[in-house]
Write a protein that holds these residues in place. Structure first.
Motif, PDB file in Angstrom:
ATOM      1  N   ALA A 149     -12.073 -14.920 -17.429  1.00 57.28           N
ATOM      2  CA  ALA A 149     -11.193 -13.781 -17.668  1.00 57.28           C
ATOM      3  C   ALA A 149     -10.266 -14.048 -18.839  1.00 57.28           C
ATOM      4  N   LYS A 150      -9.749 -15.269 -18.927  1.00 56.15           N
ATOM      5  CA  LYS A 150      -8.863 -15.617 -20.039  1.00 56.15           C
ATOM      6  C   LYS A 150      -9.583 -15.458 -21.369  1.00 56.15           C
ATOM      7  N   ALA A 151     -10.822 -15.912 -21.415  1.00 57.78           N
ATOM      8  CA  ALA A 151     -11.599 -15.787 -22.650  1.00 57.78           C
ATOM      9  C   ALA A 151     -11.869 -14.329 -22.986  1.00 57.78           C
ATOM     10  N   LEU A 152     -12.237 -13.539 -21.973  1.00 58.68           N
ATOM     11  CA  LEU A 152     -12.527 -12.117 -22.187  1.00 58.68           C
ATOM     12  C   LEU A 152     -11.279 -11.374 -22.652  1.00 58.68           C
ATOM     13  N   LEU A 153     -10.152 -11.649 -22.000  1.00 59.25           N
ATOM     14  CA  LEU A 153      -8.905 -10.963 -22.349  1.00 59.25           C
ATOM     15  C   LEU A 153      -8.376 -11.392 -23.699  1.00 59.25           C
ATOM     16  N   GLY A 154      -8.785 -12.555 -24.173  1.00 61.44           N
ATOM     17  CA  GLY A 154      -8.378 -12.981 -25.505  1.00 61.44           C
ATOM     18  C   GLY A 154      -8.842 -12.008 -26.566  1.00 61.44           C
ATOM     19  N   ASP A 155      -9.935 -11.321 -26.306  1.00 61.83           N
ATOM     20  CA  ASP A 155     -10.432 -10.290 -27.224  1.00 61.83           C
ATOM     21  C   ASP A 155      -9.935  -8.907 -26.838  1.00 61.83           C
ATOM     22  N   ILE A 156      -9.985  -8.600 -25.541  1.00 61.05           N
ATOM     23  CA  ILE A 156      -9.704  -7.237 -25.090  1.00 61.05           C
ATOM     24  C   ILE A 156      -8.234  -6.853 -25.210  1.00 61.05           C
ATOM     25  N   ALA A 157      -7.320  -7.727 -24.805  1.00 60.24           N
ATOM     26  CA  ALA A 157      -5.897  -7.368 -24.788  1.00 60.24           C
ATOM     27  C   ALA A 157      -5.369  -6.973 -26.167  1.00 60.24           C
ATOM     28  N   PRO A 158      -5.565  -7.800 -27.215  1.00 60.91           N
ATOM     29  CA  PRO A 158      -5.063  -7.385 -28.529  1.00 60.91           C
ATOM     30  C   PRO A 158      -5.777  -6.154 -29.074  1.00 60.91           C
TER      31      PRO A 158
END
Length: 290
Positions: free
Chosen positions: A141-150
């Motif tokens: 999730a951390k890796a995925l959110l590294g792209d999705i959140a910004p």
């Protein structure tokens, strides 16, 4: 830390703490049922699709999901249908049901994780964190959110800039059964995505999705009509929408300002939300310029 990150962290920690009490499996679940299109999409985005043994009828993305057994509509599940695939974990969107079915499933000693529906960028992040916690896939999730959140923040900012000081009024049409329009009001996924994409929801008089009289629809005077692009009544042709008596007098119908999008992309608030915001924003203001 951005405002979006702070909101996500605060809400996420609360929900993950609650989730810890919901999931009683000693070992990682290997027979998972996902209920809710965005839930299923997140499971695959986390690289955990191989653990799914069934999905509900709203889960049609990615394409691999359609090969899974279908246990029925998310809000009308039967205990027999779910139990038939022998799950050890059910991950379901808030609102799945009915309550009687959920009670039976919980009594069957099957771990159950409820994923909140919050129609905002922070809500998307919380969904991903919650699904990941249920699967024991927090690092993914951390890796995925590294792209999705910004990307969510950027897409939202771009949409607001495009709208400027003259945002378009958008009417979301859920269905037109019997020629009567059911529209999306406040506190709905439609309301959330319209606002994130730089528009104003033309319906402010009520919450949820409700049928409206022709006079009430005409009075909303939308600049753009938004509808889902899928089969059945929900996929009504744009020409039909524009010819409905309730819509004929509106600026949207008179100027051909009509936008249609796949329902899961449009209302799912899942991993593709940033792309949805960009697509809608461009469509709203390209249509408005006609």
């Amino acid at each position: 830390m951005s405002l979006l990150s702070r909101l996500s962290k605060g809400v996420g920690l609360f929900l993950l703490g609650t989730l810890a009490g919901q999931i009683a499996c000693a070992a990682p679940a290997e027979r998972v049922v996902s209920v809710g299109g965005s839930v299923t999409e997140i499971v695959y985005a986390l690289g955990e699709g191989h653990r799914l043994v069934a999905r509900d009828s709203t889960s049609s993305y990615p394409a691999e999901a359609e090969a899974l057994p279908n246990i029925g509509y998310a809000r009308a599940l039967s205990p027999e249908g779910v139990l038939s695939v022998s799950p050890d974990l059910i991950i379901a969107s808030a609102g799945a049901g009915p309550v009687e079915t959920l009670d039976v499933l919980k009594q069957a000693d099957i771990a159950y994780a409820e994923v909140p529906e919050v129609y905002s960028p922070a809500g998307v992040i919380t969904k991903i964190e919650t699904v990941a916690a249920a699967l024991g896939a927090e690092d993914k999730a951390k890796a995925l959110l590294g792209d999705i959140a910004p990307d969510l923040e950027t897409a939202h900012a771009e949409a607001q800039a495009r709208a400027g000081e003259a945002p378009v009024r958008v009417l979301f049409v859920l269905s037109t059964q019997g020629g009567r329009i059911m529209a999306g009001g406040r506190n709905t996924a439609a309301d959330g995505i319209i606002r994130l994409s730089g528009g104003i929801n033309a319906i402010d008089a009520f919450e949820g999705y409700k049928p409206m009289t022709d006079e009430a629809v005409s009075a909303t005077a939308p600049d753009v009509i938004l509808a889902m692009d899928r089969g059945g009544d929900h996929g009504v042709a744009m020409e039909q929408l524009a010819s409905l008596p309730a819509l004929i007098p509106t600026p949207a119908a008179q100027n051909g300002r009509l936008v249609r999008m796949d329902g899961q992309s449009l209302l799912g608030f899942g991993p593709r939300t940033a792309d949805t915001i960009r697509t809608l924003s461009e469509a709203f203001y390209e249509a408005h310029a006609k």
